[in-house]
Design an enzyme around this catalytic site. Structure first.
Site, short mmCIF file in Angstrom:
data_model
loop_
_atom_site.label_atom_id
_atom_site.label_comp_id
_atom_site.label_asym_id
_atom_site.label_seq_id
_atom_site.Cartn_x
_atom_site.Cartn_y
_atom_site.Cartn_z
N HIS A 139 124.21 -45.56 73.57
CA HIS A 139 123.73 -46.35 74.70
C HIS A 139 123.96 -45.63 76.03
O HIS A 139 123.93 -46.25 77.09
CB HIS A 139 124.44 -47.71 74.68
CG HIS A 139 123.85 -48.72 75.62
ND1 HIS A 139 122.49 -48.95 75.73
CD2 HIS A 139 124.43 -49.58 76.50
CE1 HIS A 139 122.28 -49.89 76.64
NE2 HIS A 139 123.44 -50.28 77.13
N ASP A 171 126.08 -57.41 81.79
CA ASP A 171 125.56 -58.50 80.95
C ASP A 171 126.42 -58.76 79.72
O ASP A 171 126.19 -59.72 79.00
CB ASP A 171 124.09 -58.26 80.56
CG ASP A 171 123.83 -56.92 79.91
OD1 ASP A 171 124.54 -55.95 80.20
OD2 ASP A 171 122.88 -56.84 79.09
N HIS A 172 127.44 -57.91 79.48
CA HIS A 172 128.31 -58.09 78.30
C HIS A 172 129.75 -58.43 78.65
O HIS A 172 130.53 -58.72 77.76
CB HIS A 172 128.26 -56.83 77.43
CG HIS A 172 126.88 -56.58 76.90
ND1 HIS A 172 126.50 -56.94 75.62
CD2 HIS A 172 125.77 -56.08 77.50
CE1 HIS A 172 125.21 -56.64 75.46
NE2 HIS A 172 124.76 -56.12 76.59
N HIS A 183 130.40 -53.10 75.27
CA HIS A 183 130.43 -52.06 76.32
C HIS A 183 130.50 -52.76 77.67
O HIS A 183 130.46 -53.99 77.75
CB HIS A 183 129.21 -51.15 76.20
CG HIS A 183 127.89 -51.81 76.46
ND1 HIS A 183 127.42 -52.87 75.70
CD2 HIS A 183 126.93 -51.58 77.40
CE1 HIS A 183 126.23 -53.24 76.15
NE2 HIS A 183 125.92 -52.49 77.18
#
Ligand code: ZN
Ligand code: ZN
Length: 300
Positions: free
Chosen positions: A138, A65-66, A61
């Site tokens: 999420h 942080d990804h 996603h």
């Protein structure tokens, strides 16, 4: 055999002591990456498995942080003189996000091919693995990924000889490739069980994760929070407690559970392992740079 490295195990933001969560997955000279937070290229360099074999990036996603490490990572691939296309897969929004990130990495030595998956997920092949993306919970489009490495049937040498196939062609047929008029199915026995595992961060527990975990050797799930008093935070931020991940592993019937994506507030994730192990004994906490190998089912 598949090798996996948890390059980083942190959620939200990198710490001096913990990089952001990302997986390096390799098998038979091919490799892919799952998630690419800030600094992922540093962790790949530290690991030493190399950049050049990486063929694809799967993004869960679009929280920073990804995916905020994508520009630097692509530039590192260019520095490694990649020429072949590089594939990026992710939930809806992929094109917008990657095109935005590419503004600061416009010149590469290779084409980037974007595969924006539909909201319900999809199945595809990446770096020789069969991959199934499935939706998580999420609060924004987010995918878990289940991986399958098929294992061809035994090579039937007597049959190959009887068909007059030259020995030089055997290894190609064994790998599932056609040679001249010969087809792999002429010389291979029935397909044997392959290697299956999945990774699902960031999310609340879902029936989809439980279902996708059936028949896997390993589930890699988020362990954002350990303490029971953090449940309201987990609910609000769409994350999981250790015990919730353990419950999913138990219900899916997987063999091993590996927890990752720890909150910055979790100084010592292992302190909460007993909570998880009470529910699912074969639970471990990942650590930055930790590697593990998954073998063919008969061998494990
Ligand atoms: Zn995250
Ligand atoms: Zn997130």
């Amino acid at each position: 055999m598949i090798d996996i490295c948890t390059l980083g195990t942190g959620g939200t933001m990198p710490l001096y002591t913990r990089a952001l969560s990302s997986l390096y997955i390799r098998h038979g000279g091919r490799a892919l990456l799952l998630d690419c937070g800030e600094g992922t290229q540093v962790e790949i360099g530290r690991l030493g498995w190399g950049f050049i074999r990486l063929e694809a990036l799967l993004i869960s996603h679009y929280h920073a942080d990804h995916c905020s490490g994508v520009p630097g990572f692509l530039l590192a691939l260019a520095k490694a003189n990649r020429l072949e296309p590089f594939h990026i897969y992710g939930p809806p929004g992929l094109t917008r996000v990657i095109e935005g990130l590419r503004v600061i990495a416009p010149t590469l030595t290779f084409p980037v091919e974007l595969h924006e998956l539909p909201p319900q997920g999809d199945s595809f092949e990446a770096a020789g693995l069969q991959v199934r993306a499935f939706p998580l919970n999420h609060g924004m489009p987010c995918f878990g990924y289940r991986f399958h490495l098929p294992r061809p049937g035994l090579f039937l040498a007597d049959q190959a000889r009887a068909l007059g196939i030259p020995v030089q062609a055997w290894s190609f047929l064994q790998r599932g490739e056609r040679v001249a008029d010969w087809r792999p199915e002429q010389v291979l026995g029935p397909e044997r069980p392959g290697i299956d595992f999945l990774c699902a961060t960031d999310t609340r527990p879902t029936a989809g994760i439980r279902e996708a975990g059936r028949g896997t050797q390993l589930m890699i799930l988020e362990g954002m929070y350990g303490a029971e008093e953090d449940l309201p935070k987990a609910l609000k931020n769409h994350h999981m407690l250790f015990r919730e991940a353990a419950q999913l592993a138990l219900e899916a019937g997987t063999r091993r559970l590996l927890l990752t994506h720890f909150s910055t507030s979790l100084e010592d994730p292992a302190a909460f392992l007993p909570e998880a192990r009470r529910i699912f004994p074969d639970t471990a906490c990942a650590a930055d740079g930790m590697t593990l190998s998954l073998g063919w089912p008969e061998a494990t």
